[in-house]
Scaffold this motif. Structure first.
Motif: not given
Length: 395
Positions: A130-140
């Motif tokens: 299934k589609p997976y997303g990881v919303r995260i800041r660039s520095d993390r």
């Protein structure tokens, strides 16, 4: 009197020669086409020979008339307007890319290849996670990847870095990614850059983090249709007469992969190295669907990661895709967990393990593959085999 009449009849061209001239074309310097019969009016002896395209007319002798007709017959114009797209661009500003006729369906007229694409797409969808997303800041991004590696020994077979956004090529961040630990062996890396960023991309791939682990294999090109495209690179105002509108995606390989023996890992020659923006892709996306399909059709591995290093904005969203883990600051859905992802992989993929000398398998070295059918193998274009080697393999 009779001699003059006979001389004028000899000097005038026959009806057959005029008819032959009427089927030919001539072109001016702007590419306009006109029939030679309309341009050239052959007159009898002693009269004016008129050129309808030109602005002046001259009175020529019968011998000069014959020379002009003979010159036109022996040296017809070879300039073809339909192929002069450079001239067309200068006068209209319309990109030559827009003149390609099969942009909507590049495999139109190739039923065997069309069927192969249909079967490959169905097989990839059938065995995708299934589609997976990881919303995260660039520095993390870097700390999060390190935690995946240390706690779950998570690896990916296909890794794509960057998108068709000008600010995606962040050199310090890319140099810090533990790519040799994150990517399995064998594995495949797709990394984006504009024409202006090629020098920086070369520096990146030559540093210690990439150079000793990956080798550059192919360079994929993506072309937007024209300046109205959302994928058209911003004009940097470098004063160059030529516009640099291409996007480059370099594919690198780690490990040993051979076309002849590793068909369970790769399928070559399914897509071309040049992809053009299709009018069928009406949904805006940071990466066109065609480039995702190139990676899916080439590699049969099922663990795919796409890293978008920085924000893309509302005008160019990051859409999730089945079979991919997409991480970046503007990913809408945040539903990824390594343990759940590994479980999903196990149920949707064909698992193969590397066997060591002692006969044991390692879970960390398991290969998660998209199984292929006999029909796909029969339709797939294959590299030519040398007759001697083919006979030796049969023996």
């Amino acid at each position: 009197m009779s001699k003059n009449v006979e001389h004028s009849r000899q000097s005038a061209p026959s009806e057959s020669s005029v008819a032959a001239l009427s089927n030919r074309y001539t072109y001016n310097k702007f590419g306009s086409r006109k029939r030679l019969s309309d341009r050239l009016t052959v007159a009898p002896s002693g009269e004016t020979l008129k050129d309808e395209v030109g602005s002046s007319s001259e009175t020529r002798s019968p011998s000069e008339n014959r020379k002009k007709v003979a010159f036109k017959e022996e040296r017809p114009s070879v300039f073809v307007k339909d192929l002069d797209y450079n001239n067309h661009y200068i006068h209209t500003g319309q990109s030559p890319v827009s003149q390609i006729r099969n942009i909507k369906n590049p495999i139109e007229g190739y039923p065997k290849l069309n069927k192969l694409h249909t079967l490959k797409k169905a097989q990839v969808v059938k065995h995708s996670t299934k589609p997976y997303g990881v919303r995260i800041r660039s520095d993390r991004i870097i700390p999060t990847i390190n935690s995946w590696i240390e706690q779950y020994s998570l690896k990916f077979d296909v890794i794509m870095i960057g998108a068709l956004i000008e600010n995606q090529f962040i050199l310090p961040l890319l140099q810090s990614i533990p790519i040799h630990k994150l990517c399995s062996k064998p594995g495949f890396l797709f990394i984006w850059a504009t024409t202006q960023k090629i020098s920086e991309l070369t520096v990146l791939l030559n540093n210690e983090n990439f150079n000793k682990k990956f080798r550059r294999s192919e360079e994929l090109i993506f072309l937007p249709v024209d300046k109205t495209s959302p994928y058209y690179p911003a004009d940097k105002g470098d004063g160059s007469l030529l516009q640099k509108q291409q996007w480059h995606c370099w594919m690198c390989i780690t490990g040993t992969v051979r076309r002849s023996t590793d068909n369970h890992l790769i399928h070559c020659n399914v897509d071309t190295d040049l992809q053009i923006e299709s009018p069928n892709d009406t949904r805006k996306n940071a990466v066109p669907d065609s480039m995702y399909r190139v990676a899916e059709n080439f590699s049969n591995s099922n663990r795919r990661l796409h890293i978008v290093p920085s924000k893309t904005g509302y005008d160019m969203p990051i859409r999730l895709r089945e079979g991919w883990v997409i991480m970046g600051p503007d990913v809408i859905l945040n539903n990824f967990h390594p343990a759940a992802y590994i479980k999903d992989l196990s149920t949707s993929s064909l698992l193969q393990y590397k066997t060591y000398a002692n006969g044991l398998n390692s879970v960390s070295n398991a290969q998660y593959l998209v199984p292929q059918t006999d029909e796909i193998e029969d339709l797939r274009p294959k590299s030519p085999t040398i007759a001697g080697k083919k006979l030796q393999s049969q023996l």
